[in-house]
Structures are given as C-alpha cells and as structure tokens.
Design a protein around this motif. Sequence first.
Motif: not given
Length: 309
Positions: A158-162, A184-189, A242-245
């Motif tokens: 749920g981040g920017d990459s996803a 809730k998504l973590r990605a930017v609005p 896309y679950v992080g790095r």
Amino acid sequence: MSPETTKKKLYDMVILGAGPAGLTAAIYGGRANLNILVLEHMMAGGEIASSERLDNYPGFPEGISGVEFGQFLEKQAVRFGAEIVSATIEEADVLGDIKKVSTSKGDFYGRTMVVATGTAPRVLGVPGEEALRGRGISFCATCDGPFFQDRKVAVIGGGDSAVKEALYLTRFANEVFIIHRRDKLRAVPFLQEQVLNHPRVEILWDTVVKSFDGEDRLGKIIVEHVKDSTTLELPVDGAFLYVGRIPNTGFLKGVEMDGQGYIITSEEMETSVPGLFAAGDVRRKFLRQVITAASDGAIAAMMAVRYLE
Ligand code: NAP
C-alpha cells in the motif's frame, strides 16, 4: 599494503553500485581527478532503471524514463573517467586502510570506498511465492506489465511503489486488485487520489496473502481478511509484490548498521569505518528518493576527496 595488493590496480575510490548515488559519487569524484571504479551487477541507474518514469526529479518538466535517466548518469560518469565493471559483489573487507571487495570478476582495491548498493525487494515468505517467481509473480511492473494485456493482476502493498505500479498496470490489465494489509494506504495523497478513483482498480482492504497457487503459472491467490479471518480465492494471472525493501548490506562486516541492516552515517556520509562512506537508499535516512541519493553521492565523493588529502 601487501605485495599482493600492489600487483593489482588500486583505485582512489571504489564505488559499490551504479544507481543515482553511486554514479553521482563517480561524477563528483571523477571531476576531482580521482581514479574511480564503479561495480554494478545489474544495469546502470539501479532501482530507477526499472521504473517506467521518473516524474519528480527537478529539471525534467515532462519527466524522464528510468532507463534513459540511468543511461545519462552512466555516460556522465564515464565522461569524467569512471571505469564501470559489471560484477556481483560477494564480500568486502573494509576495516583496513586499503578496502578490498571480492566479486564475481575478482578482487578490487580502493583507498576509499562508497557503498551505494541500495535495497532489494522484500518478500512475503508465503507458500508458492518462490516457486511461481517469474511465472506470474513479478517484482517489476515496468518489465513484466506488458505480458498481462487484458488479464487480471494483483499488486501487494500500500506504499508509493504499490500504488504507482498499480496505476501503471491499468494500461495493460483489465482489472487490477490491490491487496493491502490495513484500511489506509501509505502512499502519498497525490497517488492515492488517482488509484481510489480508478474504475479498473479494486482495493482489498485489511487483507493479506496466505498463498500463491498454480500449476505451471500463477492461477490464484488465497487471501485472508485480517479482521474476520475469512478467506477468499482471487483468480489472477499476475501478482506484483511491492511490500517494501531490504538494504543490500549482507556482504559487509564491522560497519555500524541499524536493526534492519541500513548503514548508519553522519550527515557527511561517513560510516563508522574511516575511509568508508555510504550513500543513497542503503543508509539509514528519512527520504529515499533519486534526488536524495544523488545528493548523498556528491557529499560522499567530496568527503572521500578530503579523506584522501
Ligand atoms: P514502503 O513505503 O515501505 O511500503 C511498503 C508497503 O508494503 C506498505 O504499505 C506496507 O504496509 C506493506 N507491507 C510491508 N510488509 C508487508 C507484509 N509482510 N505483508 C503485507 N504488506 C506489507 O515501500 P515502497 O512503496 O517500496 O517505498 C519505498 C520508499 O521509496 C518510500 O520512501 C517511498 O516514498 C519511496 N518511493 C517513492 C516513489 C515516488 O514516486 N515518489 C515511488 C516509489 C517509492 P503498511 O502500510 O501497513 O506498513
């Protein structure tokens, strides 16, 4: 210096990784007349080379393709004299005055070293993930998205990459599911707004992957709702993780890192070892972006120049 070292070529600066951090260090170091070796096991540009578009780097009002940006960086580093060798890093011995790195192409030595090895994708560790990797499971939408024309795909995370890659996949797939473990998504609005209103994206909230299933190729994902533990079979042809790095630091010993393996540096990119610098996503930092990686690379190189003086 051992007689063995003197026989081999000793560089002023050996840079591990040819992403924006490593290649910027090469540009700055090259302009300061250092002789520089850059080691990279994939293509120049690092992580950004597998991104379809770089949209937020200042100076490119229309954005620029990740591959092209990587090629420009490489060309510029070579123009200032950097030698770039394609090799896989096996281990590094960095504690002495002369730093040594052992690779698939042999050993290399540097009076200084810049670690700019970035990060690798995190995996979920669920059944089927390893077996179906490359057979429906991918970590690169830019590379593999076009194979899923008019198919159904899932993006996990749920981040920017996803979110960014889910939007990219809507160009090909007729349905894109985002499987996210929270509500809730973590990605930017800016990215969230696009994905929340997209007619071909469905978000499965509070949902985790239990397994990836299929005979020769991925056929379905078994997911579980975290609040009521109900499971669901989601038939898909592709899954993009896309679950992080995680930082690429497994080859390093004796250098101070945080609990996750990110290298701890000063604001001047100094590590706990004299003559060893770290730059870009591999170090513990607030903002992992191309621009901050480039900034780190410039600082690391100028600190290496100062150290050599
Ligand atoms: P990230 O921000 O760490 O997001 C990882 C996502 O995966 C999170 O939503 C997380 O859920 C989820 N996740 C982690 N472990 C999981 C697990 N075991 N099971 C299920 N879900 C899991 O990683 P990222 O999206 O790759 O971004 C990395 C960095 O690059 C960030 O700093 C990001 O801002 C930056 N980036 C920027 C851009 C851009 O266009 N500016 C594009 C891509 C990346 P939770 O939300 O619940 O933690």
